[in-house]
Design an enzyme around this catalytic site. Structure first.
Site, PDB file in Angstrom:
ATOM      1  N   GLU A 104       0.835  -1.197   0.000  1.00  0.00           N
ATOM      2  CA  GLU A 104       0.000   0.000   0.000  1.00  0.00           C
ATOM      3  C   GLU A 104       0.875   1.254   0.000  1.00  0.00           C
ATOM      4  OE1 GLU A 104      -2.602   1.387  -0.592  1.00  0.00           O
ATOM      5  OE2 GLU A 104      -4.282   0.899   0.703  1.00  0.00           O
ATOM      6  N   ASP A 105       0.332   2.353  -0.505  1.00  0.00           N
ATOM      7  CA  ASP A 105       1.060   3.620  -0.475  1.00  0.00           C
ATOM      8  C   ASP A 105       0.996   4.269   0.899  1.00  0.00           C
ATOM      9  OD1 ASP A 105      -1.667   4.044  -0.694  1.00  0.00           O
ATOM     10  OD2 ASP A 105      -1.535   5.529  -2.295  1.00  0.00           O
ATOM     11  N   ASP A 108      -4.254   5.487   6.168  1.00  0.00           N
ATOM     12  CA  ASP A 108      -4.813   6.732   6.687  1.00  0.00           C
ATOM     13  C   ASP A 108      -5.861   6.374   7.748  1.00  0.00           C
ATOM     14  OD1 ASP A 108      -5.622   9.432   6.806  1.00  0.00           O
ATOM     15  OD2 ASP A 108      -6.872   9.273   5.048  1.00  0.00           O
ATOM     16  N   PHE A 158      -2.416  16.144   3.900  1.00  0.00           N
ATOM     17  CA  PHE A 158      -2.672  15.487   2.632  1.00  0.00           C
ATOM     18  C   PHE A 158      -1.390  15.549   1.810  1.00  0.00           C
ATOM     19  CE2 PHE A 158      -3.908  15.067  -1.743  1.00  0.00           C
ATOM     20  CZ  PHE A 158      -4.735  13.961  -1.674  1.00  0.00           C
ATOM     21  N   ARG A 171       1.390  11.981  -9.330  1.00  0.00           N
ATOM     22  CA  ARG A 171       1.878  10.614  -9.068  1.00  0.00           C
ATOM     23  C   ARG A 171       3.315  10.425  -9.569  1.00  0.00           C
ATOM     24  NH1 ARG A 171      -2.638   7.552  -7.559  1.00  0.00           N
ATOM     25  NH2 ARG A 171      -4.557   8.000  -8.666  1.00  0.00           N
TER      26      ARG A 171
HETATM   27  P1  IMP Z   1      -7.593   4.671   4.199  1.00  0.00           P
HETATM   28  O1  IMP Z   1      -8.557   3.593   3.772  1.00  0.00           O
HETATM   29  O2  IMP Z   1      -8.336   5.869   4.782  1.00  0.00           O
HETATM   30  O3  IMP Z   1      -6.528   4.172   5.126  1.00  0.00           O
HETATM   31  O4  IMP Z   1      -6.935   5.272   2.918  1.00  0.00           O
HETATM   32  C1  IMP Z   1      -6.157   4.540   2.077  1.00  0.00           C
HETATM   33  C2  IMP Z   1      -6.076   5.183   0.709  1.00  0.00           C
HETATM   34  O5  IMP Z   1      -6.462   6.567   0.685  1.00  0.00           O
HETATM   35  C3  IMP Z   1      -4.649   5.166   0.239  1.00  0.00           C
HETATM   36  O6  IMP Z   1      -4.347   3.954  -0.392  1.00  0.00           O
HETATM   37  C4  IMP Z   1      -4.562   6.360  -0.675  1.00  0.00           C
HETATM   38  O7  IMP Z   1      -4.903   5.989  -1.983  1.00  0.00           O
HETATM   39  C5  IMP Z   1      -5.594   7.332  -0.143  1.00  0.00           C
HETATM   40  N1  IMP Z   1      -4.950   8.374   0.668  1.00  0.00           N
HETATM   41  C6  IMP Z   1      -4.944   8.463   2.020  1.00  0.00           C
HETATM   42  N2  IMP Z   1      -4.270   9.550   2.430  1.00  0.00           N
HETATM   43  C7  IMP Z   1      -3.824  10.173   1.302  1.00  0.00           C
HETATM   44  C8  IMP Z   1      -3.031  11.352   1.068  1.00  0.00           C
HETATM   45  O8  IMP Z   1      -2.591  12.089   1.974  1.00  0.00           O
HETATM   46  N3  IMP Z   1      -2.771  11.625  -0.239  1.00  0.00           N
HETATM   47  C9  IMP Z   1      -3.206  10.875  -1.276  1.00  0.00           C
HETATM   48  N4  IMP Z   1      -3.944   9.763  -1.096  1.00  0.00           N
HETATM   49  C10 IMP Z   1      -4.254   9.423   0.183  1.00  0.00           C
END
Ligand code: IMP
Length: 181
Positions: A104-105, A108, A158, A171
């Protein structure tokens, strides 16, 4: 891009290209050590955000690697998680009894990580599964979940670059930046 305050001029450097590449040099062998050297590894790249991180990571592996891809969306065009996961493509081969690394990147809220770890346990029955994320936004967590490995912990900002986007842009940047609010 319509939202002019999200212009590249307003993107402040958070993690440099060198810091990212050095971190990958450090992480890759530690991740690989979790698997027997003579066994294949299947990496699951979570598109689109993980594409660059996953590509750079697998280049450092000595194991035989098979790369697989799934696509999930949670942010849409916004800078806050929609709390509404969209599984766009979860097609995978048979991973029963395989060594799997979910790549995963960023974690959050944790919703995507929870969805993926449950999915792999319930549906794919791998021999071993590790969850690896480049970034960890611990302070934004809504669900208690931690990756097995992560590169950098960041604040509740963000971020964009190195695979992560804002409205589809940024990206391709080799570094990670943040927008000042
Ligand atoms: P989560 O399900 O809220 O943990 O979010 C996961 C996904 O949200 C990541 O795989 C990202 O694609 C996107 N994401 C979360 N935070 C950011 C950010 O700061 N910038 C860009 N994409 C984000």
């Amino acid at each position: 891009m319509s939202d002019s305050d999200k212009d590249i001029k307003n993107l402040k450097l958070l993690i440099s290209e060198k810091e990212i590449q050095d971190k990958l040099d450090e992480m890759a062998p530690k991740i690989e050590e979790c698997f027997p050297p003579d066994e294949d590894i299947y990496t699951i790249c979570v598109l689109k955000g993980s594409v660059i991180f996953c590509s750079d990571l697998v280049k450092r592996f000595k194991h035989n690697v098979q790369m697989e891809f799934i696509r999930i969306s949670s942010y849409g065009n916004e800078t806050k998680s929609s709390n509404n996961l969209q599984a766009i493509d979860l097609t995978l081969p048979n991973l029963n009894n395989k060594n799997v690394i979910i790549v995963e990147d960023i974690i959050d809220t944790g919703l995507t990580a929870r969805f993926l770890t449950d999915l792999f346990k319930i549906k794919h029955h791998p021999k071993k599964v590790l969850f690896v994320s480049l970034l960890n936004k611990k302070c934004a967590r809504q669900i208690e979940i931690e990756p097995d490995f992560y590169g950098f912990e960041i604040g509740n900002k963000f971020v964009a670059g190195y695979g992560l986007d804002y409205k589809g842009y940024f990206r391709n940047l080799p570094y990670i930046g943040y927008f000042e609010s």
